[in-house]
Design a protein around this motif. Structure first.
Motif, PDB file in Angstrom:
ATOM      1  N   LEU A 156       0.821  -1.195   0.000  1.00  0.00           N
ATOM      2  CA  LEU A 156       0.000   0.000   0.000  1.00  0.00           C
ATOM      3  C   LEU A 156       0.862   1.255   0.000  1.00  0.00           C
ATOM      4  O   LEU A 156       0.519   2.246  -0.633  1.00  0.00           O
ATOM      5  CB  LEU A 156      -0.933   0.009   1.218  1.00  0.00           C
ATOM      6  N   ASP A 157       1.973   1.185   0.731  1.00  0.00           N
ATOM      7  CA  ASP A 157       2.851   2.349   0.796  1.00  0.00           C
ATOM      8  C   ASP A 157       3.381   2.708  -0.590  1.00  0.00           C
ATOM      9  O   ASP A 157       3.382   3.884  -0.973  1.00  0.00           O
ATOM     10  CB  ASP A 157       4.005   2.079   1.769  1.00  0.00           C
ATOM     11  N   ALA A 158       3.794   1.704  -1.357  1.00  0.00           N
ATOM     12  CA  ALA A 158       4.311   1.962  -2.705  1.00  0.00           C
ATOM     13  C   ALA A 158       3.194   2.515  -3.599  1.00  0.00           C
ATOM     14  O   ALA A 158       3.423   3.438  -4.391  1.00  0.00           O
ATOM     15  CB  ALA A 158       4.886   0.679  -3.301  1.00  0.00           C
ATOM     16  N   ARG A 216       3.072   6.219  -5.410  1.00  0.00           N
ATOM     17  CA  ARG A 216       2.833   6.419  -6.848  1.00  0.00           C
ATOM     18  C   ARG A 216       1.717   7.429  -7.085  1.00  0.00           C
ATOM     19  O   ARG A 216       1.812   8.284  -7.967  1.00  0.00           O
ATOM     20  CB  ARG A 216       2.488   5.083  -7.516  1.00  0.00           C
ATOM     21  N   GLU A 217       0.629   7.346  -6.301  1.00  0.00           N
ATOM     22  CA  GLU A 217      -0.485   8.278  -6.478  1.00  0.00           C
ATOM     23  C   GLU A 217      -0.075   9.705  -6.101  1.00  0.00           C
ATOM     24  O   GLU A 217      -0.475  10.664  -6.757  1.00  0.00           O
ATOM     25  CB  GLU A 217      -1.709   7.833  -5.674  1.00  0.00           C
ATOM     26  N   ILE A 218       0.725   9.841  -5.061  1.00  0.00           N
ATOM     27  CA  ILE A 218       1.208  11.167  -4.654  1.00  0.00           C
ATOM     28  C   ILE A 218       2.110  11.733  -5.742  1.00  0.00           C
ATOM     29  O   ILE A 218       1.999  12.912  -6.106  1.00  0.00           O
ATOM     30  CB  ILE A 218       1.929  11.078  -3.294  1.00  0.00           C
ATOM     31  N   GLN A 219       2.976  10.887  -6.291  1.00  0.00           N
ATOM     32  CA  GLN A 219       3.871  11.329  -7.364  1.00  0.00           C
ATOM     33  C   GLN A 219       3.064  11.695  -8.615  1.00  0.00           C
ATOM     34  O   GLN A 219       3.338  12.699  -9.263  1.00  0.00           O
ATOM     35  CB  GLN A 219       4.879  10.230  -7.683  1.00  0.00           C
ATOM     36  N   ARG A 220       2.057  10.881  -8.948  1.00  0.00           N
ATOM     37  CA  ARG A 220       1.213  11.148 -10.114  1.00  0.00           C
ATOM     38  C   ARG A 220       0.488  12.486  -9.976  1.00  0.00           C
ATOM     39  O   ARG A 220       0.254  13.191 -10.951  1.00  0.00           O
ATOM     40  CB  ARG A 220       0.200  10.009 -10.296  1.00  0.00           C
ATOM     41  N   ALA A 221       0.154  12.866  -8.733  1.00  0.00           N
ATOM     42  CA  ALA A 221      -0.513  14.149  -8.486  1.00  0.00           C
ATOM     43  C   ALA A 221       0.493  15.305  -8.433  1.00  0.00           C
ATOM     44  O   ALA A 221       0.100  16.454  -8.229  1.00  0.00           O
ATOM     45  CB  ALA A 221      -1.300  14.081  -7.180  1.00  0.00           C
ATOM     46  N   PRO A 242      -1.834   8.149   6.260  1.00  0.00           N
ATOM     47  CA  PRO A 242      -1.913   7.720   4.859  1.00  0.00           C
ATOM     48  C   PRO A 242      -3.266   7.987   4.200  1.00  0.00           C
ATOM     49  O   PRO A 242      -3.326   8.317   3.008  1.00  0.00           O
ATOM     50  CB  PRO A 242      -1.624   6.218   4.939  1.00  0.00           C
ATOM     51  N   MET A 243      -4.357   7.878   4.945  1.00  0.00           N
ATOM     52  CA  MET A 243      -5.678   8.163   4.368  1.00  0.00           C
ATOM     53  C   MET A 243      -5.774   9.631   3.960  1.00  0.00           C
ATOM     54  O   MET A 243      -6.327   9.956   2.903  1.00  0.00           O
ATOM     55  CB  MET A 243      -6.730   7.832   5.416  1.00  0.00           C
ATOM     56  N   MET A 244      -5.229  10.515   4.784  1.00  0.00           N
ATOM     57  CA  MET A 244      -5.244  11.944   4.460  1.00  0.00           C
ATOM     58  C   MET A 244      -4.326  12.228   3.269  1.00  0.00           C
ATOM     59  O   MET A 244      -4.631  13.096   2.438  1.00  0.00           O
ATOM     60  CB  MET A 244      -4.831  12.780   5.672  1.00  0.00           C
ATOM     61  N   GLN A 245      -3.231  11.506   3.168  1.00  0.00           N
ATOM     62  CA  GLN A 245      -2.342  11.664   2.024  1.00  0.00           C
ATOM     63  C   GLN A 245      -3.059  11.274   0.730  1.00  0.00           C
ATOM     64  O   GLN A 245      -2.958  11.972  -0.288  1.00  0.00           O
ATOM     65  CB  GLN A 245      -1.082  10.812   2.205  1.00  0.00           C
ATOM     66  N   ALA A 246      -3.784  10.156   0.784  1.00  0.00           N
ATOM     67  CA  ALA A 246      -4.525   9.697  -0.402  1.00  0.00           C
ATOM     68  C   ALA A 246      -5.584  10.716  -0.793  1.00  0.00           C
ATOM     69  O   ALA A 246      -5.744  11.029  -1.983  1.00  0.00           O
ATOM     70  CB  ALA A 246      -5.155   8.334  -0.135  1.00  0.00           C
ATOM     71  N   THR A 280      -9.485   3.013  -1.436  1.00  0.00           N
ATOM     72  CA  THR A 280      -9.322   4.367  -1.981  1.00  0.00           C
ATOM     73  C   THR A 280      -8.244   4.388  -3.055  1.00  0.00           C
ATOM     74  O   THR A 280      -8.438   4.955  -4.140  1.00  0.00           O
ATOM     75  CB  THR A 280      -8.973   5.358  -0.854  1.00  0.00           C
ATOM     76  N   LEU A 281      -7.122   3.746  -2.783  1.00  0.00           N
ATOM     77  CA  LEU A 281      -6.023   3.723  -3.756  1.00  0.00           C
ATOM     78  C   LEU A 281      -6.424   2.950  -5.012  1.00  0.00           C
ATOM     79  O   LEU A 281      -6.078   3.359  -6.126  1.00  0.00           O
ATOM     80  CB  LEU A 281      -4.767   3.125  -3.120  1.00  0.00           C
ATOM     81  N   ASP A 282      -7.150   1.850  -4.850  1.00  0.00           N
ATOM     82  CA  ASP A 282      -7.625   1.097  -6.017  1.00  0.00           C
ATOM     83  C   ASP A 282      -8.554   1.961  -6.865  1.00  0.00           C
ATOM     84  O   ASP A 282      -8.474   1.941  -8.097  1.00  0.00           O
ATOM     85  CB  ASP A 282      -8.350  -0.177  -5.581  1.00  0.00           C
ATOM     86  N   GLN A 283      -9.434   2.722  -6.216  1.00  0.00           N
ATOM     87  CA  GLN A 283     -10.346   3.599  -6.952  1.00  0.00           C
ATOM     88  C   GLN A 283      -9.583   4.694  -7.681  1.00  0.00           C
ATOM     89  O   GLN A 283      -9.931   5.069  -8.806  1.00  0.00           O
ATOM     90  CB  GLN A 283     -11.381   4.199  -6.011  1.00  0.00           C
ATOM     91  N   MET A 284      -8.538   5.198  -7.051  1.00  0.00           N
ATOM     92  CA  MET A 284      -7.734   6.236  -7.699  1.00  0.00           C
ATOM     93  C   MET A 284      -6.999   5.651  -8.903  1.00  0.00           C
ATOM     94  O   MET A 284      -6.995   6.250  -9.982  1.00  0.00           O
ATOM     95  CB  MET A 284      -6.735   6.823  -6.701  1.00  0.00           C
ATOM     96  N   GLN A 285      -6.392   4.491  -8.718  1.00  0.00           N
ATOM     97  CA  GLN A 285      -5.596   3.878  -9.780  1.00  0.00           C
ATOM     98  C   GLN A 285      -6.458   3.492 -10.980  1.00  0.00           C
ATOM     99  O   GLN A 285      -6.049   3.663 -12.117  1.00  0.00           O
ATOM    100  CB  GLN A 285      -4.864   2.662  -9.240  1.00  0.00           C
ATOM    101  N   SER A 286      -7.667   3.014 -10.722  1.00  0.00           N
ATOM    102  CA  SER A 286      -8.551   2.586 -11.813  1.00  0.00           C
ATOM    103  C   SER A 286      -9.233   3.754 -12.516  1.00  0.00           C
ATOM    104  O   SER A 286      -9.818   3.584 -13.578  1.00  0.00           O
ATOM    105  CB  SER A 286      -9.614   1.637 -11.270  1.00  0.00           C
TER     106      SER A 286
END
Length: 190
Positions: free
Chosen positions: A1-3, A7-12, A24-28, A90-96
């Motif tokens: 999950l950390d990786a 990736r999502e933080i970098q993508r943003a 981590p939830m607030m970071q996402a 949340t991360l899965d929803q962001m990635q998809s």
């Protein structure tokens, strides 16, 4: 999950150190909000900022309906396993791309004033599939509404004239703020 989160933080395009001290939830969520700016959804123009600015300009008093601690408790469950599952979802929803599509559809419904569309959120979002998902939605919305209705009633009981702003989902569901206020004797009109 950390990786995945990194990736999502970098993508943003957010420097990792800018969010390092946050849960981590607030970071996402921060990454999701920044990502939404690509679609024209600017958090700086969110209702809470605009209304707070307008109130300040007119020297009007502003009060919160709930504490920051209560808001954080709704976003970050006390149970670490549940928090981890929410983060993974949340991360899965962001990635998809699902998170982005849902956010854009919700924003469009809000812009049109389409409360019926917003009321159907759970049916169309494709994001409430498990008991955990339902629990998260209840924690973010339904479970916060009774305390907000109580606070509104208390402020009104002090003889104050109120202008109240809440998120659109708080206007929907079995524990919708309008229904709770009506049950407390308020006349509610749309």
């Amino acid at each position: 999950l950390d990786a995945q989160l990194r990736r999502e933080i970098q993508r943003a395009c957010i420097p990792a150190q800018a969010l390092a001290g946050l849960h981590p939830m607030m970071q996402a969520m921060a990454a999701m909000v920044v990502d939404a700016a690509r679609d024209g959804l600017q958090v700086a123009y969110g209702q809470e900022f605009v209304l707070a600015g307008a109130a300040k300009a007119r020297s009007l008093r502003t009060v919160s309906l709930e504490t920051p601690e209560r808001q954080l408790a709704a976003i970050i469950p006390n149970d670490p396993d549940q928090a981890e599952r929410f983060l993974a979802s949340t991360l899965d929803q962001m990635q998809s791309g699902l998170g982005r599509r849902v956010l854009l559809r919700m924003a469009a419904a809000w812009e049109r004033g389409d409360l019926q569309e917003i009321e159907q959120y759970e049916r169309w979002c494709d994001c409430v599939k498990t008991d955990d998902d339902r629990a998260m939605l209840r924690a973010l919305n339904d479970e916060r509404n009774p305390a907000m209705a109580e606070r509104i009633e208390a402020l009104h009981g002090e003889g104050q004239r109120l202008f109240v702003a809440v998120g659109a989902l708080h206007m929907t569901g079995p524990k919708a703020l309008p229904a709770l206020l009506q049950a407390r004797g308020f006349r509610v009109e749309r």
